[in-house]
Enzyme design. Structure first.
Site, PDB file in Angstrom:
ATOM      1  N   GLU A   1       0.811  -1.222   0.000  1.00 56.38           N
ATOM      2  CA  GLU A   1       0.000   0.000   0.000  1.00 56.38           C
ATOM      3  C   GLU A   1       0.851   1.282   0.000  1.00 56.38           C
ATOM      4  OE1 GLU A   1      -3.941  -0.661   2.415  1.00 56.38           O
ATOM      5  OE2 GLU A   1      -2.365  -1.912   3.226  1.00 56.38           O
TER       6      GLU A   1
ATOM      7  N   SER B   1      -4.742  -5.480   1.959  1.00 57.51           N
ATOM      8  CA  SER B   1      -4.977  -5.273   0.520  1.00 57.51           C
ATOM      9  C   SER B   1      -5.397  -6.539  -0.211  1.00 57.51           C
ATOM     10  CB  SER B   1      -3.738  -4.728  -0.195  1.00 57.51           C
ATOM     11  OG  SER B   1      -3.097  -3.761   0.547  1.00 57.51           O
TER      12      SER B   1
ATOM     13  N   SER C   1     -11.468   6.813  -0.336  1.00 60.13           N
ATOM     14  CA  SER C   1     -11.434   6.064   0.930  1.00 60.13           C
ATOM     15  C   SER C   1     -12.683   6.310   1.762  1.00 60.13           C
ATOM     16  CB  SER C   1     -10.208   6.458   1.753  1.00 60.13           C
ATOM     17  OG  SER C   1      -9.040   6.050   1.116  1.00 60.13           O
TER      18      SER C   1
HETATM   19  N1  LIG Z   1     -14.671 -15.274   5.748  1.00 67.82           N
HETATM   20  C1  LIG Z   1     -14.947 -14.609   4.642  1.00 67.82           C
HETATM   21  N2  LIG Z   1     -16.118 -14.811   3.983  1.00 67.82           N
HETATM   22  C2  LIG Z   1     -16.406 -14.130   2.845  1.00 67.82           C
HETATM   23  N3  LIG Z   1     -15.575 -13.248   2.252  1.00 67.82           N
HETATM   24  C3  LIG Z   1     -14.383 -13.012   2.843  1.00 67.82           C
HETATM   25  C4  LIG Z   1     -14.000 -13.673   4.056  1.00 67.82           C
HETATM   26  N4  LIG Z   1     -12.775 -13.251   4.409  1.00 67.82           N
HETATM   27  C5  LIG Z   1     -12.392 -12.368   3.457  1.00 67.82           C
HETATM   28  N5  LIG Z   1     -13.337 -12.225   2.509  1.00 67.82           N
HETATM   29  C6  LIG Z   1     -13.248 -11.368   1.291  1.00 67.82           C
HETATM   30  O1  LIG Z   1     -11.878 -11.007   1.102  1.00 67.82           O
HETATM   31  C7  LIG Z   1     -11.679  -9.598   1.247  1.00 67.82           C
HETATM   32  C8  LIG Z   1     -10.366  -9.316   1.944  1.00 67.82           C
HETATM   33  O2  LIG Z   1     -10.318  -9.955   3.193  1.00 67.82           O
HETATM   34  P1  LIG Z   1      -9.874  -9.188   4.525  1.00 67.82           P
HETATM   35  O3  LIG Z   1      -9.961 -10.159   5.626  1.00 67.82           O
HETATM   36  O4  LIG Z   1     -10.641  -7.935   4.630  1.00 67.82           O
HETATM   37  O5  LIG Z   1      -8.325  -8.889   4.256  1.00 67.82           O
HETATM   38  P2  LIG Z   1      -7.523  -7.553   3.870  1.00 67.82           P
HETATM   39  O6  LIG Z   1      -6.869  -7.121   5.140  1.00 67.82           O
HETATM   40  O7  LIG Z   1      -6.509  -8.019   2.885  1.00 67.82           O
HETATM   41  O8  LIG Z   1      -8.488  -6.548   3.345  1.00 67.82           O
HETATM   42  C9  LIG Z   1     -12.905  -9.120   2.020  1.00 67.82           C
HETATM   43  O9  LIG Z   1     -13.160  -7.767   1.752  1.00 67.82           O
HETATM   44  C10 LIG Z   1     -13.992 -10.055   1.471  1.00 67.82           C
HETATM   45  O10 LIG Z   1     -14.397  -9.646   0.168  1.00 67.82           O
END
Ligand SMILES: Nc1ncnc2c1ncn2[C@@H]1O[C@H](COP(=O)(O)OP(=O)(O)O)[C@@H](O)[C@H]1O
Ligand SMILES: [Mg+2]
Length: 378
Positions: free
Chosen positions: A19, A188, A326
């Site tokens: 990022e 990300s 954002s």
């Molecule tokens: N348990 C889950 N069920 C459904 N979608 C998920 C799940 N975990 C992650 N995602 C999808 O993956 C994306 C990124 O995961 P996240 O945990 O937010 O990690 P990051 O810190 O990389 O953003 C989420 O915005 C969602 O779209």
């Protein structure tokens, strides 16, 4: 006549995470929104190799000169005889009243830079060392949330030590057919895989281990609604309205590509129209999360909502994006707090928290043993 002294803010940006460029955009927005009658700003760019440039070099990059060239020149100027060259110019630090680190991810959001600023005894915007480190690690975040009774997705932790013990079959028996494999300390959507069979699971684990030796395997929320709130404050935080990210159904999930490569088909709903009961529940869960993780200054809290309307706290971002698209500042703008006011408040909160901590750390006077003897004659 006494001159009204401007507050001197040290804006730290860049960093060595995926990022880096997002952070630069955040820094530009924060800089532009700052009231220059109140603040003087020094810039500190953390290069992709983790070296923090001083104000002059940082300003050159800020104004469009190629970062790699400026960084190389700065590194060449360092004292070659001293391999432990300072990572930050201490003479420049002395003049700063408050630091505003806006480095997303690695080194910025994980407690590292907070540790440096604490050691330098300077107030800084945002959460402290422990809260940052806990919130950056998705496993620790979930463990703390579970203890605090905040709903989050079920998961298992896979490390190189335990990876042999798990098969897709076992994990899917426990967590469901669709699983999310993700590095514990990343952001990300880098290294995240949605898997539904043994082969993809193995490949996902292998890839996630490239980013962290701790990997979460999580139950999937099918076709989730992705909601977010912004929180602002230290000990009495306020919560913004709720926003939504609409990822097209054709995409597997909110990936790196639709965050940063081509975000054109992702829509934001600020604020989103949801039932009052859901928004109340989300606010309550957000405050419980803020309290449990010891968050300070600000945080953006992300939720997944299942198709039957149940919200799960998905992750916490302690230094959220401040780019044009954002959600953190947009959600507060929709809640009546402008960008400029948001920055004023964040700086004020940094000073308040620093003063509170300084009291605890430095005003503690051990009792003189003489005072502990009760004088019966009085
Ligand atoms: N348990 C889950 N069920 C459904 N979608 C998920 C799940 N975990 C992650 N995602 C999808 O993956 C994306 C990124 O995961 P996240 O945990 O937010 O990690 P990051 O810190 O990389 O953003 C989420 O915005 C969602 O779209
Ligand atoms: Mg996320």
């Amino acid at each position: 006549m006494a001159k009204n002294k401007k507050q001197h803010i040290g804006l730290i940006f860049g960093g060595n995470s995926s990022e880096h460029d997002v952070s630069k955009r955040s820094a530009h927005n924060i800089f532009d929104a700052m009231d220059k009658d109140k603040y003087q700003v020094s810039l500190f760019l953390m290069t992709k190799s983790g070296y923090i440039l001083g104000n002059k070099d940082s300003a050159r990059v800020f104004n469009g000169e190629p970062e790699d060239e400026v960084a190389k020149e700065a590194l060449d100027r360092l004292d070659q005889k001293n391999p432990l060259a300072p990572i930050i110019n201490l003479s420049e630090v002395a003049n700063i009243d408050v630091f505003f680190p806006i480095i997303h991810g690695n080194l910025g959001e994980d407690g590292t830079i907070q540790g440096l600023l604490r050691l330098l005894q300077k107030p800084y915007v945002g959460t402290g060392v422990l809260g940052s480190a806990m919130s950056f690690d998705k496993d620790i975040t979930k463990k703390i949330l579970q203890l605090a009774g905040v709903t989050t997705t079920r998961y298992e932790v896979v490390t190189p030590m335990t990876s042999e013990q798990f098969t897709y079959q076992q994990l899917s028996d426990e967590l469901g057919e669709t699983l999310f494999v993700k590095p514990a300390n990343q952001g990300s959507s880098v290294g995240i895989h949605k898997v539904e069979n043994e082969e993809d699971y193995r490949e996902g684990i292998r890839d996630a281990f490239r980013y962290d030796s701790k990997v979460l395997v999580e139950e999937a929320i099918e076709g989730p609604e992705e909601l977010e709130i912004s929180v602002l404050g230290n000990h009495h935080p306020i919560v913004s309205k709720v926003g939504a990210i609409k990822v097209p159904k054709s995409d597997a999930f909110y990936t790196y590509d639709n965050k940063f490569v081509d975000a054109s088909h992702v829509e934001f709903d600020v604020p989103v129209d949801i039932p009052a009961s859901l928004s109340e529940e989300i606010t309550k869960m957000g405050l419980a999360t803020y309290q449990a993780l010891g968050l300070k200054g600000m945080a953006r809290i992300d939720y997944l909502v299942s198709q039957d309307g149940k919200p799960y706290v998905s992750e916490v971002n302690t230094l959220p994006g401040f780019t044009n698209i954002s959600l953190y500042p947009q959600l507060f703008a929709a809640s009546g707090i402008s960008y400029t006011e948001l920055i004023d408040r964040l700086i004020q909160l940094a000073i308040e928290e620093y003063e509170r901590q300084s009291k605890i750390l430095y005003d503690f006077k051990p009792l003189d043993p003489k005072d502990q003897v009760i004088d019966n004659k009085k």
